[in-house]
Design a protein around this motif. Structure first.
Motif, PDB file in Angstrom:
ATOM      1  N   PRO A   1      15.221   5.484  -7.851  1.00 29.94           N
ATOM      2  CA  PRO A   1      16.110   4.594  -7.094  1.00 29.94           C
ATOM      3  C   PRO A   1      15.264   3.698  -6.196  1.00 29.94           C
ATOM      4  O   PRO A   1      14.238   4.123  -5.674  1.00 29.94           O
ATOM      5  N   TYR A   2      15.668   2.452  -6.026  1.00 31.86           N
ATOM      6  CA  TYR A   2      14.879   1.525  -5.216  1.00 31.86           C
ATOM      7  C   TYR A   2      14.764   1.997  -3.772  1.00 31.86           C
ATOM      8  O   TYR A   2      13.793   1.708  -3.109  1.00 31.86           O
ATOM      9  N   ARG A   3      15.710   2.766  -3.310  1.00 35.22           N
ATOM     10  CA  ARG A   3      15.658   3.215  -1.921  1.00 35.22           C
ATOM     11  C   ARG A   3      14.478   4.147  -1.644  1.00 35.22           C
ATOM     12  O   ARG A   3      14.242   4.534  -0.521  1.00 35.22           O
ATOM     13  N   THR A   4      13.704   4.509  -2.696  1.00 29.92           N
ATOM     14  CA  THR A   4      12.542   5.366  -2.462  1.00 29.92           C
ATOM     15  C   THR A   4      11.495   4.669  -1.606  1.00 29.92           C
ATOM     16  O   THR A   4      10.581   5.304  -1.138  1.00 29.92           O
ATOM     17  N   GLY A   5      11.610   3.391  -1.446  1.00 32.33           N
ATOM     18  CA  GLY A   5      10.677   2.725  -0.546  1.00 32.33           C
ATOM     19  C   GLY A   5      10.398   1.306  -0.938  1.00 32.33           C
ATOM     20  O   GLY A   5      10.504   0.931  -2.097  1.00 32.33           O
ATOM     21  N   ALA A   6      10.071   0.529   0.028  1.00 27.41           N
ATOM     22  CA  ALA A   6       9.709  -0.853  -0.215  1.00 27.41           C
ATOM     23  C   ALA A   6       8.292  -0.884  -0.794  1.00 27.41           C
ATOM     24  O   ALA A   6       7.665   0.147  -1.015  1.00 27.41           O
ATOM     25  N   LEU A   7       7.791  -2.064  -1.008  1.00 25.36           N
ATOM     26  CA  LEU A   7       6.468  -2.255  -1.589  1.00 25.36           C
ATOM     27  C   LEU A   7       5.384  -1.497  -0.817  1.00 25.36           C
ATOM     28  O   LEU A   7       4.398  -1.043  -1.388  1.00 25.36           O
ATOM     29  N   HIS A   8       5.598  -1.316   0.466  1.00 28.83           N
ATOM     30  CA  HIS A   8       4.597  -0.642   1.311  1.00 28.83           C
ATOM     31  C   HIS A   8       4.355   0.801   0.875  1.00 28.83           C
ATOM     32  O   HIS A   8       3.308   1.375   1.186  1.00 28.83           O
ATOM     33  N   ILE A   9       5.285   1.375   0.124  1.00 29.30           N
ATOM     34  CA  ILE A   9       5.101   2.748  -0.344  1.00 29.30           C
ATOM     35  C   ILE A   9       3.872   2.859  -1.250  1.00 29.30           C
ATOM     36  O   ILE A   9       3.227   3.910  -1.311  1.00 29.30           O
ATOM     37  N   LEU A  10       3.521   1.768  -1.930  1.00 27.30           N
ATOM     38  CA  LEU A  10       2.333   1.780  -2.778  1.00 27.30           C
ATOM     39  C   LEU A  10       1.072   1.955  -1.939  1.00 27.30           C
ATOM     40  O   LEU A  10       0.125   2.644  -2.333  1.00 27.30           O
ATOM     41  N   ARG A  11       1.060   1.345  -0.786  1.00 28.58           N
ATOM     42  CA  ARG A  11      -0.078   1.479   0.138  1.00 28.58           C
ATOM     43  C   ARG A  11      -0.191   2.911   0.646  1.00 28.58           C
ATOM     44  O   ARG A  11      -1.287   3.467   0.731  1.00 28.58           O
ATOM     45  N   HIS A  12       0.957   3.524   0.952  1.00 30.50           N
ATOM     46  CA  HIS A  12       0.945   4.932   1.357  1.00 30.50           C
ATOM     47  C   HIS A  12       0.439   5.810   0.218  1.00 30.50           C
ATOM     48  O   HIS A  12      -0.311   6.769   0.448  1.00 30.50           O
ATOM     49  N   THR A  13       0.828   5.481  -0.995  1.00 31.44           N
ATOM     50  CA  THR A  13       0.362   6.225  -2.170  1.00 31.44           C
ATOM     51  C   THR A  13      -1.153   6.118  -2.285  1.00 31.44           C
ATOM     52  O   THR A  13      -1.836   7.113  -2.552  1.00 31.44           O
ATOM     53  N   PHE A  14      -1.676   4.929  -2.085  1.00 37.57           N
ATOM     54  CA  PHE A  14      -3.129   4.700  -2.136  1.00 37.57           C
ATOM     55  C   PHE A  14      -3.857   5.624  -1.148  1.00 37.57           C
ATOM     56  O   PHE A  14      -4.770   6.361  -1.524  1.00 37.57           O
ATOM     57  N   CYS A  15      -3.436   5.598   0.098  1.00 35.34           N
ATOM     58  CA  CYS A  15      -4.079   6.420   1.136  1.00 35.34           C
ATOM     59  C   CYS A  15      -3.891   7.909   0.853  1.00 35.34           C
ATOM     60  O   CYS A  15      -4.831   8.703   0.999  1.00 35.34           O
ATOM     61  N   SER A  16      -2.705   8.296   0.438  1.00 40.35           N
ATOM     62  CA  SER A  16      -2.417   9.706   0.156  1.00 40.35           C
ATOM     63  C   SER A  16      -3.263  10.222  -0.990  1.00 40.35           C
ATOM     64  O   SER A  16      -3.833  11.319  -0.914  1.00 40.35           O
ATOM     65  N   HIS A  17      -3.370   9.456  -2.061  1.00 39.12           N
ATOM     66  CA  HIS A  17      -4.165   9.899  -3.209  1.00 39.12           C
ATOM     67  C   HIS A  17      -5.639  10.023  -2.852  1.00 39.12           C
ATOM     68  O   HIS A  17      -6.307  10.968  -3.302  1.00 39.12           O
ATOM     69  N   LEU A  18      -6.152   9.096  -2.059  1.00 39.62           N
ATOM     70  CA  LEU A  18      -7.548   9.217  -1.624  1.00 39.62           C
ATOM     71  C   LEU A  18      -7.745  10.483  -0.795  1.00 39.62           C
ATOM     72  O   LEU A  18      -8.718  11.224  -1.000  1.00 39.62           O
ATOM     73  N   ALA A  19      -6.833  10.754   0.130  1.00 42.27           N
ATOM     74  CA  ALA A  19      -6.941  11.954   0.971  1.00 42.27           C
ATOM     75  C   ALA A  19      -6.848  13.220   0.119  1.00 42.27           C
ATOM     76  O   ALA A  19      -7.631  14.166   0.300  1.00 42.27           O
ATOM     77  N   MET A  20      -5.915  13.255  -0.831  1.00 42.83           N
ATOM     78  CA  MET A  20      -5.740  14.441  -1.667  1.00 42.83           C
ATOM     79  C   MET A  20      -6.948  14.701  -2.563  1.00 42.83           C
ATOM     80  O   MET A  20      -7.181  15.825  -2.978  1.00 42.83           O
ATOM     81  N   ARG A  21      -7.708  13.653  -2.840  1.00 46.62           N
ATOM     82  CA  ARG A  21      -8.898  13.819  -3.679  1.00 46.62           C
ATOM     83  C   ARG A  21     -10.164  14.031  -2.838  1.00 46.62           C
ATOM     84  O   ARG A  21     -11.256  14.044  -3.362  1.00 46.62           O
ATOM     85  N   GLY A  22      -9.974  14.175  -1.522  1.00 49.63           N
ATOM     86  CA  GLY A  22     -11.090  14.543  -0.661  1.00 49.63           C
ATOM     87  C   GLY A  22     -11.904  13.395  -0.106  1.00 49.63           C
ATOM     88  O   GLY A  22     -13.010  13.610   0.398  1.00 49.63           O
ATOM     89  N   ALA A  23     -11.396  12.163  -0.159  1.00 53.21           N
ATOM     90  CA  ALA A  23     -12.140  11.035   0.418  1.00 53.21           C
ATOM     91  C   ALA A  23     -12.233  11.215   1.933  1.00 53.21           C
ATOM     92  O   ALA A  23     -11.275  11.654   2.571  1.00 53.21           O
ATOM     93  N   PRO A  24     -13.368  10.897   2.522  1.00 47.44           N
ATOM     94  CA  PRO A  24     -13.504  11.001   3.983  1.00 47.44           C
ATOM     95  C   PRO A  24     -12.543  10.049   4.701  1.00 47.44           C
ATOM     96  O   PRO A  24     -12.266   8.947   4.223  1.00 47.44           O
ATOM     97  N   GLY A  25     -12.062  10.474   5.848  1.00 44.17           N
ATOM     98  CA  GLY A  25     -11.133   9.667   6.636  1.00 44.17           C
ATOM     99  C   GLY A  25     -11.675   8.288   6.953  1.00 44.17           C
ATOM    100  O   GLY A  25     -10.945   7.300   6.911  1.00 44.17           O
ATOM    101  N   LYS A  26     -12.954   8.202   7.286  1.00 44.07           N
ATOM    102  CA  LYS A  26     -13.554   6.905   7.641  1.00 44.07           C
ATOM    103  C   LYS A  26     -13.533   5.951   6.444  1.00 44.07           C
ATOM    104  O   LYS A  26     -13.283   4.759   6.602  1.00 44.07           O
ATOM    105  N   ALA A  27     -13.766   6.482   5.239  1.00 41.03           N
ATOM    106  CA  ALA A  27     -13.731   5.646   4.042  1.00 41.03           C
ATOM    107  C   ALA A  27     -12.313   5.124   3.797  1.00 41.03           C
ATOM    108  O   ALA A  27     -12.119   3.947   3.485  1.00 41.03           O
ATOM    109  N   ILE A  28     -11.322   5.994   3.956  1.00 40.90           N
ATOM    110  CA  ILE A  28      -9.930   5.575   3.775  1.00 40.90           C
ATOM    111  C   ILE A  28      -9.570   4.514   4.813  1.00 40.90           C
ATOM    112  O   ILE A  28      -8.936   3.509   4.499  1.00 40.90           O
ATOM    113  N   GLN A  29     -10.006   4.724   6.046  1.00 46.01           N
ATOM    114  CA  GLN A  29      -9.734   3.757   7.116  1.00 46.01           C
ATOM    115  C   GLN A  29     -10.275   2.377   6.742  1.00 46.01           C
ATOM    116  O   GLN A  29      -9.587   1.366   6.879  1.00 46.01           O
ATOM    117  N   GLU A  30     -11.509   2.326   6.274  1.00 41.01           N
ATOM    118  CA  GLU A  30     -12.130   1.049   5.935  1.00 41.01           C
ATOM    119  C   GLU A  30     -11.464   0.396   4.731  1.00 41.01           C
ATOM    120  O   GLU A  30     -11.212  -0.806   4.729  1.00 41.01           O
TER     121      GLU A  30
END
Length: 198
Positions: free
Chosen positions: A119-148
């Motif tokens: 359903p479209y209500r799952t989130g606006a386009l910004h949800i893709l950005r959250h997915t990006f950060c979440s997937h990096l964190a779940m795969r063990g990327a350092p916080g500083k790398a995700i921040q940059e």
């Protein structure tokens, strides 16, 4: 991603720019072909569009983001379909060749979500950005790398994703294993470290 692929290459590019590169909506809108380095597989985020004004990205800093193989491929395909546009042209354009705006991006994202059965209500386009950060964190990327990569001004913003990293604590402790000059000896249930004598 599979749903977007079945719609068209532009929709796939939008999904990957958000999900594989973490671009904000305004950064997608303002992205020009001169900011895409296919040889080095890099995106250079220099501008963002907000309410018909193009300016520096949020945080006021340019950032460089390595591209995934999937994003590189989608952008190469899309560029060929556009007929080799000039370096000053915007990357994302509508069917008439005009640069896309927020409404266009919303429609492309909405179509991909519908195609995926979400359903479209799952989130606006910004949800893709959250997915990006979440997937990096779940795969063990350092916080500083995700921040940059995400262009977060404050590390606190990035830290919201770090609880998703079960490997983070484990890999932190593994840094202590194998310190130079030490061996670990196991005696029953007790591990003792001793210094190697040369």
């Amino acid at each position: 991603m599979q749903a977007a692929k079945h719609i068209d290459v532009r929709t796939l590019a939008v999904v990957l720019l958000g999900g594989d590169a973490g671009l904000r909506r305004g950064e997608m809108v303002a992205l020009r072909w001169r900011n895409v380095d296919f040889v080095g597989r890099l995106l250079r985020i220099e501008q963002a569009a907000w309410r018909n004004t193009v300016d520096t990205p949020k945080g006021g800093r340019v950032r460089v983001i390595p591209m995934t193989a999937a994003l590189t491929s989608a952008l190469e395909q899309y560029r060929r379909l556009r007929g080799q546009p000039s370096l000053d042209d915007r990357v994302l354009c509508d069917n008439a060749g005009r640069p896309v705006g927020d409404d266009n991006l919303r429609e492309y994202h909405k179509a991909a979500q519908r195609r995926a059965g979400l359903p479209y209500r799952t989130g606006a386009l910004h949800i893709l950005r959250h997915t990006f950060c979440s997937h990096l964190a779940m795969r063990g990327a350092p916080g500083k790398a995700i921040q940059e990569l995400a262009g977060h001004e404050d590390l606190k913003t990035t830290m919201r994703y770090m609880h998703l990293s079960p490997a983070a604590r484990e890999s932190a402790i593994r840094l202590l294993d194998g310190r130079p000059g030490e061996t670990a000896q196991i005696f029953g249930d007790i591990v003792e470290s001793g210094t190697l004598e040369a």
